[in-house]
Every structure is written in structure tokens, then in C-alpha cells.
Design a protein around this motif. Structure first.
Motif, PDB file in Angstrom:
ATOM      1  N   GLY A  26      21.012 -13.158 -36.075  1.00 51.02           N
ATOM      2  CA  GLY A  26      20.944 -14.607 -36.240  1.00 51.02           C
ATOM      3  C   GLY A  26      21.098 -15.039 -37.688  1.00 51.02           C
ATOM      4  O   GLY A  26      21.093 -14.221 -38.618  1.00 51.02           O
ATOM      5  N   ASP A  27      21.230 -16.338 -37.893  1.00 49.49           N
ATOM      6  CA  ASP A  27      21.402 -16.891 -39.236  1.00 49.49           C
ATOM      7  C   ASP A  27      20.086 -16.942 -40.004  1.00 49.49           C
ATOM      8  O   ASP A  27      20.084 -17.066 -41.227  1.00 49.49           O
ATOM      9  N   SER A  28      18.959 -16.887 -39.281  1.00 57.37           N
ATOM     10  CA  SER A  28      17.648 -16.915 -39.925  1.00 57.37           C
ATOM     11  C   SER A  28      16.777 -15.799 -39.386  1.00 57.37           C
ATOM     12  O   SER A  28      17.017 -15.273 -38.293  1.00 57.37           O
ATOM     13  N   ILE A  29      15.763 -15.433 -40.155  1.00 53.84           N
ATOM     14  CA  ILE A  29      14.873 -14.335 -39.797  1.00 53.84           C
ATOM     15  C   ILE A  29      13.432 -14.800 -39.949  1.00 53.84           C
ATOM     16  O   ILE A  29      13.060 -15.358 -40.986  1.00 53.84           O
ATOM     17  N   ARG A  30      12.623 -14.563 -38.909  1.00 55.66           N
ATOM     18  CA  ARG A  30      11.208 -14.921 -38.967  1.00 55.66           C
ATOM     19  C   ARG A  30      10.390 -13.734 -39.475  1.00 55.66           C
ATOM     20  O   ARG A  30      10.702 -12.576 -39.179  1.00 55.66           O
ATOM     21  N   LEU A  31       9.326 -14.041 -40.203  1.00 55.38           N
ATOM     22  CA  LEU A  31       8.442 -12.987 -40.679  1.00 55.38           C
ATOM     23  C   LEU A  31       7.827 -12.225 -39.507  1.00 55.38           C
ATOM     24  O   LEU A  31       7.643 -11.011 -39.578  1.00 55.38           O
ATOM     25  N   ARG A  32       7.497 -12.937 -38.420  1.00 56.08           N
ATOM     26  CA  ARG A  32       6.888 -12.294 -37.258  1.00 56.08           C
ATOM     27  C   ARG A  32       7.796 -11.186 -36.721  1.00 56.08           C
ATOM     28  O   ARG A  32       7.347 -10.069 -36.443  1.00 56.08           O
ATOM     29  N   ASP A  33       9.077 -11.476 -36.569  1.00 55.79           N
ATOM     30  CA  ASP A  33      10.016 -10.488 -36.042  1.00 55.79           C
ATOM     31  C   ASP A  33      10.154  -9.300 -36.992  1.00 55.79           C
ATOM     32  O   ASP A  33      10.255  -8.153 -36.555  1.00 55.79           O
TER      33      ASP A  33
END
Length: 214
Positions: A26-33
């Protein structure tokens, strides 16, 4: 006759980070993932990932702020004896651009893979739960130093945290001791510099005030 097989060696942190990049397009990344992808390695990977942006000479706006608060929270939880790190939703769900993350990781992997060739399980006394709680206190102090608005003061404490966290991940007490000793030298130099600059600053301020018209 039964054959007992030894437990498989967990993937090195560098490989886990590479796999994360491959699996998340994806274009963004979450800290949780990101933290979940590191597996059940407790505090070490979280501390390493949070310190990595600060340990690299990459002036990426906003990234340091995203990782600074988790670094302090996780260090405090280590002191309190939490079994695993916990982050509130408003931090865990924060996201940042994939392009920025890839730049950080690709730069960090260059150094991380070199260090991983040297690490090995040893000096177990530095990897016990009691030792890790003491490490949490040192890590919290380093995290606070990173958060202070001191020019060019972020990189060295972050490198020390990175070494300690990698030692925690791989069970390498020798690497942890190197990180601890480096931290002590760094903090001693910082305290000495502050103790010198504060009186000088007070003297300068007094001279400026004396020149003001009464």
C-alpha cells in the motif's frame, strides 16, 4: 528410537523487515502492522524499529515525531515488567508514507545486516528479565534525550538503543553491554557539556541584562 529436533531459528530482524516490505504494497504503512509483522519477540523489535529512524542521517520530516513517543512508552513498560509492549490505538494506528518507510529501512538494512553477522547468543546474564528491567531505565533516559530539542543529539542515543535492542532480540549479552557502555559514556559527556554551558549561558544573560537601560 525417537529423534528430537531442535527448534527452528527465528528469522533475523533484517529479513523480517524485508518480508514486511514485500507483503505490504500500500501507499501508507501503519505502526500496528509493522510491529505485528515482527512476531512475538517482545520488546526488542519494537525498540529497534522506533530507534532506527533517529539512528540514520536521514532528515525526513515528521517520522521522528511518530516514533519518539512509542520509544518512551515501550521503555517505561519494560521497567514495569510488562510481558509484551502495548501502544494506545492513536499511536498504533498512525501511518506514514511507504516511500519514507522504504528509505529508512533500505538505509538501515545496510548497517543492520552487517551487525547481525556478528551477533550470537552469549553472556546470558545481560538478557535475564531482571536485567531487561534495568535496561528499561537506561532506555527511557536515552529516549528522553532523543526527545529533547538538542541539535544533532538524536543519532548517538538512538544508535545505543539500536545496539541494545538488537542484543535483546538475538540474546547477545555482549552486544547489550557494548550498548550500555556507549550509553554511559554518551550521558556522561552530555551531562558535562550541560554543566559547562549552563553557567556560561547564565553569565552571558547577566551581561546582556546589565547593558539594558535601567
Amino acid at each position: 528410537m525417537s529423534v528430537t529436533s531442535s527448534p527452528p531459528r527465528t528469522l533475523q530482524t533484517s529479513r523480517l523487515l524485508r518480508r514486511f516490505l514485500q507483503q505490504h504494497r500500500g501507499d501508507s504503512i501503519r505502526l500496528r502492522d509493522l510491529f505485528q509483522s515482527m512476531g512475538s519477540r517482545a520488546f526488542g523489535p519494537t525498540l529497534l524499529v522506533c530507534s532506527l529512524p533517529e539512528a540514520l542521517p536521514l532528515p525526513i520530516a515528521g517520522v521522528s515525531a511518530i516514533f519518539g513517543i512509542p520509544l518512551m512508552l515501550v521503555s517505561a513498560q519494560l521497567i514495569l515488567g510488562f510481558s509484551k509492549p502495548w501502544l494506545p490505538g492513536w499511536i498504533a494506528n498512525r501511518s506514514f508514507k511507504r516511500v519514507q518507510f522504504e528509505k529508512i529501512i533500505n538505509k538501515g538494512l545496510h548497517y543492520l545486516e552487517k551487525i547481525e553477522r556478528l551477533v550470537q547468543p552469549r553472556w546470558r546474564f545481560a538478557t535475564t528479565p531482571g536485567a531487561e528491567r534495568l535496561l528499561g531505565l537506561l532506555l527511557l533516559v536515552l529516549a528522553i534525550v532523543i526527545a529533547l530539542p538538542i541539535p544533532f543529539a538524536n543519532m548517538l542515543p538512538a544508535i545505543a538503543i539500536l545496539l541494545i535492542s538488537l542484543g535483546m532480540i538475538e540474546g547477545d549479552g555482549a552486544l547489550i553491554v557494548v550498548g550500555v557502555l556507549s550509553s554511559c559514556v554518551l550521558l556522561a559527556v552530555l551531562v558535562g557539556a550541560i554543566s559547562t554551558l549552563v553557567p556560561a549561558g547564565k553569565a552571558l544573560l547577566a551581561k546582556l541584562l546589565a547593558k539594558l537601560p535601567g
